[in-house]
Design an enzyme around this catalytic site. Structure first.
Site, PDB file in Angstrom:
ATOM      1  N   ILE A 150      67.944  35.505  30.246  1.00 25.13           N
ATOM      2  CA  ILE A 150      67.308  34.281  30.747  1.00 25.13           C
ATOM      3  C   ILE A 150      67.360  33.179  29.688  1.00 25.13           C
ATOM      4  O   ILE A 150      67.700  32.028  29.994  1.00 25.13           O
ATOM      5  CB  ILE A 150      65.848  34.566  31.183  1.00 25.13           C
ATOM      6  CG1 ILE A 150      65.839  35.588  32.330  1.00 25.13           C
ATOM      7  CG2 ILE A 150      65.146  33.274  31.596  1.00 25.13           C
ATOM      8  CD1 ILE A 150      64.473  36.138  32.688  1.00 25.13           C
ATOM      9  N   ALA A 225      57.770  34.342  30.813  1.00 18.60           N
ATOM     10  CA  ALA A 225      58.230  35.690  30.427  1.00 18.60           C
ATOM     11  C   ALA A 225      57.253  36.755  30.909  1.00 18.60           C
ATOM     12  O   ALA A 225      57.402  37.295  32.017  1.00 18.60           O
ATOM     13  CB  ALA A 225      58.428  35.754  28.922  1.00 18.60           C
ATOM     14  N   GLU A 255      46.930  39.688  35.989  1.00 19.06           N
ATOM     15  CA  GLU A 255      47.424  39.143  37.265  1.00 19.06           C
ATOM     16  C   GLU A 255      46.946  40.017  38.422  1.00 19.06           C
ATOM     17  O   GLU A 255      46.821  41.229  38.237  1.00 19.06           O
ATOM     18  CB  GLU A 255      48.964  39.095  37.242  1.00 19.06           C
ATOM     19  CG  GLU A 255      49.502  38.104  36.224  1.00 19.06           C
ATOM     20  CD  GLU A 255      51.024  37.950  36.261  1.00 19.06           C
ATOM     21  OE1 GLU A 255      51.652  38.443  37.216  1.00 19.06           O
ATOM     22  OE2 GLU A 255      51.573  37.350  35.338  1.00 19.06           O
ATOM     23  N   HIS A 273      53.480  33.453  39.095  1.00 22.08           N
ATOM     24  CA  HIS A 273      54.527  34.445  38.777  1.00 22.08           C
ATOM     25  C   HIS A 273      55.671  34.383  39.813  1.00 22.08           C
ATOM     26  O   HIS A 273      55.967  35.371  40.493  1.00 22.08           O
ATOM     27  CB  HIS A 273      53.940  35.865  38.695  1.00 22.08           C
ATOM     28  CG  HIS A 273      54.794  36.797  37.894  1.00 22.08           C
ATOM     29  ND1 HIS A 273      54.274  37.845  37.164  1.00 22.08           N
ATOM     30  CD2 HIS A 273      56.140  36.853  37.693  1.00 22.08           C
ATOM     31  CE1 HIS A 273      55.269  38.495  36.560  1.00 22.08           C
ATOM     32  NE2 HIS A 273      56.401  37.907  36.875  1.00 22.08           N
ATOM     33  N   ILE A 274      56.287  33.196  39.891  1.00 26.27           N
ATOM     34  CA  ILE A 274      57.331  32.987  40.902  1.00 26.27           C
ATOM     35  C   ILE A 274      58.723  32.848  40.283  1.00 26.27           C
ATOM     36  O   ILE A 274      59.661  32.419  40.951  1.00 26.27           O
ATOM     37  CB  ILE A 274      57.036  31.728  41.764  1.00 26.27           C
ATOM     38  CG1 ILE A 274      56.823  30.494  40.866  1.00 26.27           C
ATOM     39  CG2 ILE A 274      55.863  31.967  42.688  1.00 26.27           C
ATOM     40  CD1 ILE A 274      56.815  29.171  41.624  1.00 26.27           C
ATOM     41  N   GLY A 275      58.851  33.210  39.003  1.00 27.82           N
ATOM     42  CA  GLY A 275      60.136  33.027  38.308  1.00 27.82           C
ATOM     43  C   GLY A 275      61.330  33.585  39.077  1.00 27.82           C
ATOM     44  O   GLY A 275      62.379  32.952  39.172  1.00 27.82           O
ATOM     45  N   ALA A 276      61.166  34.774  39.625  1.00 33.88           N
ATOM     46  CA  ALA A 276      62.293  35.438  40.300  1.00 33.88           C
ATOM     47  C   ALA A 276      62.301  35.164  41.804  1.00 33.88           C
ATOM     48  O   ALA A 276      63.179  35.650  42.515  1.00 33.88           O
ATOM     49  CB  ALA A 276      62.214  36.942  40.047  1.00 33.88           C
TER      50      ALA A 276
HETATM   51  P1  NAD Z   1      66.628  40.315  27.936  1.00 26.23           P
HETATM   52  O1  NAD Z   1      66.354  41.716  27.535  1.00 26.23           O
HETATM   53  O2  NAD Z   1      67.988  39.958  28.422  1.00 26.23           O
HETATM   54  O3  NAD Z   1      66.262  39.318  26.744  1.00 26.23           O
HETATM   55  C1  NAD Z   1      65.126  39.457  25.950  1.00 26.23           C
HETATM   56  C2  NAD Z   1      65.473  39.016  24.554  1.00 26.23           C
HETATM   57  O4  NAD Z   1      64.289  39.093  23.759  1.00 26.23           O
HETATM   58  C3  NAD Z   1      66.529  39.909  23.872  1.00 26.23           C
HETATM   59  O5  NAD Z   1      67.612  39.122  23.406  1.00 26.23           O
HETATM   60  C4  NAD Z   1      65.767  40.552  22.724  1.00 26.23           C
HETATM   61  O6  NAD Z   1      66.573  40.748  21.579  1.00 26.23           O
HETATM   62  C5  NAD Z   1      64.688  39.514  22.460  1.00 26.23           C
HETATM   63  N1  NAD Z   1      63.559  40.035  21.725  1.00 26.23           N
HETATM   64  C6  NAD Z   1      63.015  41.269  21.739  1.00 26.23           C
HETATM   65  N2  NAD Z   1      61.994  41.337  20.863  1.00 26.23           N
HETATM   66  C7  NAD Z   1      61.893  40.124  20.297  1.00 26.23           C
HETATM   67  C8  NAD Z   1      61.022  39.577  19.329  1.00 26.23           C
HETATM   68  N3  NAD Z   1      60.073  40.306  18.742  1.00 26.23           N
HETATM   69  N4  NAD Z   1      61.171  38.293  18.983  1.00 26.23           N
HETATM   70  C9  NAD Z   1      62.148  37.515  19.557  1.00 26.23           C
HETATM   71  N5  NAD Z   1      63.018  38.002  20.467  1.00 26.23           N
HETATM   72  C10 NAD Z   1      62.889  39.285  20.830  1.00 26.23           C
HETATM   73  O7  NAD Z   1      65.516  39.973  29.043  1.00 26.23           O
HETATM   74  P2  NAD Z   1      65.568  38.819  30.143  1.00 26.23           P
HETATM   75  O8  NAD Z   1      66.170  39.360  31.402  1.00 26.23           O
HETATM   76  O9  NAD Z   1      66.107  37.591  29.545  1.00 26.23           O
HETATM   77  O10 NAD Z   1      64.000  38.651  30.440  1.00 26.23           O
HETATM   78  C11 NAD Z   1      63.130  38.037  29.502  1.00 26.23           C
HETATM   79  C12 NAD Z   1      61.692  38.123  29.963  1.00 26.23           C
HETATM   80  O11 NAD Z   1      61.521  37.433  31.207  1.00 26.23           O
HETATM   81  C13 NAD Z   1      61.186  39.542  30.221  1.00 26.23           C
HETATM   82  O12 NAD Z   1      59.878  39.670  29.702  1.00 26.23           O
HETATM   83  C14 NAD Z   1      61.095  39.634  31.690  1.00 26.23           C
HETATM   84  O13 NAD Z   1      60.118  40.560  32.097  1.00 26.23           O
HETATM   85  C15 NAD Z   1      60.685  38.214  32.032  1.00 26.23           C
HETATM   86  N6  NAD Z   1      60.908  37.879  33.435  1.00 26.23           N
HETATM   87  C16 NAD Z   1      59.993  37.081  34.072  1.00 26.23           C
HETATM   88  C17 NAD Z   1      60.170  36.761  35.413  1.00 26.23           C
HETATM   89  C18 NAD Z   1      59.189  35.883  36.137  1.00 26.23           C
HETATM   90  O14 NAD Z   1      59.030  36.048  37.333  1.00 26.23           O
HETATM   91  N7  NAD Z   1      58.550  34.930  35.490  1.00 26.23           N
HETATM   92  C19 NAD Z   1      61.255  37.269  36.127  1.00 26.23           C
HETATM   93  C20 NAD Z   1      62.199  38.034  35.445  1.00 26.23           C
HETATM   94  C21 NAD Z   1      61.999  38.341  34.103  1.00 26.23           C
END
Ligand code: NAD
Length: 300
Positions: A150, A225, A255, A273-276
């Protein structure tokens, strides 16, 4: 072989299963005890976030070979219990990356021009042109914490808008669209900070009082996130003090967040929580999970 669809998924996904000779059965909204009762008849199950695939469900699923979660997190699947029974667990982590990145981008525009606040004001019959003088995103610095799927989609879009993009991610050494920096540099130099990290022991309250103190005055914070990566009490204080100009939140420590201390602040923008939650993201997640479950059952 039969596949239970226990949360709503796209009809295209059902078609994929049918055309592969599988028998999908849609039974959504089952109570936990009902799920335990029906699960022995199935070789696979597809869920989104509502169905909890607990140890009890997995133990009752005598023929179960695969659990498919259409979406990212696997918090609702007992992976250890599945592993013990040699049941494959599959999910679709990349299906909604663009949807979440676009929401974060929307939050940035909303913060720059205060679109939600101006909507409330204008509908109330005020005509507050002076109050709603905003900012351009062009030329500003975006700091991305966690530049994975993301974060990368957001970095591409911010670059295209003429922003400078910094990223803090200890697991990534170089990045095409973002300059990798240490945590303190990101805090000190960013006009906008957007979090895209998983919630782990390491990331819990990564934005706390000490972090806000290091930021620029008038910074914008975006959390699309996970709840808990931001210390919400410290954020409240930072918004109240004017250190954070706007905070935009899609996720919360607890939530559903029907009430929240942050909701009382005008300069906090919130979504549930509507990101996806986009048509395209959900279609992609459904199609991908159907293909993964089909492939796993073929191999079984
Ligand atoms: P991803 O695994 O592709 O990317 C996460 C990144 O965070 C990785 O590059 C990892 O190296 C990095 N990371 C891990 N620990 C870290 C730290 N301590 N400091 C800095 N960086 C660190 O995941 P993604 O698919 O990009 O998803 C990211 C987040 O978005 C997840 O928490 C996911 O649950 C959340 N998300 C939210 C929604 C929503 O509806 N709002 C929908 C989908 C995903």
């Amino acid at each position: 072989m039969r596949v239970l669809i226990s949360d709503p998924i796209a009809k295209e996904a059902i078609e994929i299963l049918k055309s592969s000779g599988l028998e999908p059965v849609e039974q959504t909204g089952l109570a936990p005890e009902e799920l335990i009762k029906v699960i022995p008849e199935y070789d696979g199950i597809i869920v989104r976030s509502a169905t909890k695939v607990t140890k009890e469900v997995i133990e009752a699923g005598k023929s179960l070979k695969v659990i498919g979660r259409a979406g990212v997190g696997l918090d609702n699947v007992d992976r250890a219990a599945a592993k013990e029974r040699n049941i494959k667990v599959v999910n679709t982590p990349a299906a909604t990356s663009i949807s979440v990145a676009e929401l974060a981008l929307g939050m940035m525009f909303s913060a720059a021009r205060r679109i939600p606040q101006a909507t409330v004001s204008t509908k109330a019959g005020k005509w507050e042109k002076k109050k709603f003088k905003g900012f351009e995103l062009f030329g500003k610095t975006l700091g991305i914490i966690g530049v994975g799927r993301i974060g990368t989609e957001l970095a591409k879009r911010a670059t295209a808008m003429g922003m400078k993009v910094l990223a803090y991610d200890p697991y990534i050494k170089t990045h095409e669209q973002a300059q990798i920096v240490d945590f303190d540099t990101l805090l000190k130099e960013s006009d906008y900070i957007s979090l895209h990290i998983p919630r782990t022991d390491e990331t819990a309250h990564i934005l706390n009082k000490a972090a806000y103190d290091k930021m620029k005055d008038g910074v914008v914070i975006i959390n699309c996130a996970r709840g808990g990566v931001v210390d919400e009490d410290a954020l409240y204080d930072a918004v109240k003090a004017g250190k954070v100009r706007i905070a935009a939140m899609d996720v919360y420590e607890s939530e559903p967040a029907k009430e929240h201390k942050l909701f009382s602040l005008e300069e906090v923008i919130v979504t549930p929580h509507i990101g996806a939650q986009t048509a395209e993201g959900q279609l992609r997640a459904g199609v991908q999970i159907a293909e993964l479950v089909r492939d796993a059952l073929k191999e079984a």
